[in-house]
Enzyme design. Structure first.
Site, PDB file in Angstrom:
ATOM      1  CE  LYS A   1      -3.804  -2.215   2.401  1.00  0.00           C
ATOM      2  NZ  LYS A   1      -4.505  -2.580   3.677  1.00  0.00           N
TER       3      LYS A   1
ATOM      4  CD  GLN B   1      -3.270  -4.429   7.066  1.00  0.00           C
ATOM      5  OE1 GLN B   1      -3.456  -3.526   6.098  1.00  0.00           O
ATOM      6  NE2 GLN B   1      -4.011  -5.524   6.486  1.00  0.00           N
TER       7      GLN B   1
ATOM      8  CG  ASP C   1      -9.663  -0.426   4.865  1.00  0.00           C
ATOM      9  OD1 ASP C   1      -9.541  -0.323   3.813  1.00  0.00           O
ATOM     10  OD2 ASP C   1      -9.204  -0.839   5.883  1.00  0.00           O
TER      11      ASP C   1
END
Length: 283
Positions: free
Chosen positions: A48, A92, A115
């Site tokens: 990422k 994460q 997200d």
């Protein structure tokens, strides 16, 4: 043989568009928080950040030890929420067992939640008014659109019910007027469901769970799986399904590149929300 749904090629075009958008905005900031040293999470974070840097996004990589307390993590999230140089923020997953994952996700600023896991964003998706939606589901729909896969009236089957992929992609397909079935580990006869699918999305996290004889002839198959085994990297669908399907994503080179590219695009969208270029729904 199936036509390959080339996620790598489309992702490169999306990244080029993102790079131009970042330049037009005068910069975009993206922060990630990784708690612990899970090897797979470290790989994902590295990918990422590499991709973000390549398109001109300022990427902040926050690494915290596995023993970090829930309170300390929440303080870190709050600091990044308040940092005006940060447009997009993600934590994460998975988090260590002693941390309340749902609490941490609720603590994110919804307008920075790239997200799409904050209840505010998830709720808007449920209501058919999507704001920020997870990169993998968005990437899947973009790939289907790129190859002009008919969705309206199609029978779509999603294998997997995770908050990250299964549920949101099912809602996106429903909003495109597909007839959607969600299957999972308790589904009694999985093949009976998958053989009816015009569009089959498999995101179960089990190597080669869906075999060629479980795929309808001519179906579009999207394999989200990335299962690392001693024999190599495998998706959730047996590669032999390529001989039955009409369209199918490869592993690797299908959904994976789209996830990274659409995460970058989500960061740009978050920046536009925060700068008033797009209207983020208020309370």
């Amino acid at each position: 043989m199936a036509t390959i749904l080339d996620g790598k090629a489309l992702a490169e075009r999306i990244r080029a568009d993102v790079k131009a958008d970042v330049a037009q905005l005068g910069g975009v900031g993206l922060a990630t928080i990784l708690v612990g040293d899970d090897p797979a999470s470290q790989i994902y974070i590295g990918l990422k950040h590499k991709a973000a840097t390549e398109v001109g996004i300022e990427a902040i990589d926050v690494r915290l030890p596995a023993e970090t307390s829930e309170e300390e993590l929440l303080e870190q999230v709050e600091a990044l929420n308040a940092d005006d140089s940060i447009d997009g923020l993600l934590v994460q997953l998975p988090l260590p067992a002693h941390v309340d994952e749902a609490l941490v996700l609720r603590s994110l600023d919804p307008a920075k939640d790239v997200d799409g896991l904050h209840p505010w964003n998830a709720g808007h998706l449920f209501l058919g008014r999507p704001t920020l939606v997870g990169a993998t589901p968005v990437g899947i729909l973009a790939l289907l659109d790129e190859y002009r896969i008919p969705l309206e009236g199609a029978r779509a089957v999603v294998v997997g019910r995770s908050d990250i992929v299964g549920k949101p992609v099912a809602l996106l397909l429903l909003q495109r007027h597909a007839t959607v079935t969600i299957c999972h580990s308790r589904t009694a006869d999985l093949a009976r469901e998958t053989l009816d699918a015009d569009v089959l999305v498999v995101a179960a996290g089990r190597a080669q769970l869906v075999t060629a004889d479980m795929v309808k002839h001519g179906a579009t198959v999207v394999d989200v799986g990335m299962n690392r085994t001693d024999e190599g990297l495998f998706g959730d669908v047996d590669p032999a399904a390529m001989e039955v399907a009409g369209h199918m994503t490869p592993v690797p080179g299908g959904v994976g590149p789209m996830t990274i590219a659409c995460l970058l695009r989500n960061a740009v969208q978050a920046a536009r929300y925060r700068r008033g270029n797009l209207v983020f729904p208020a309370g």
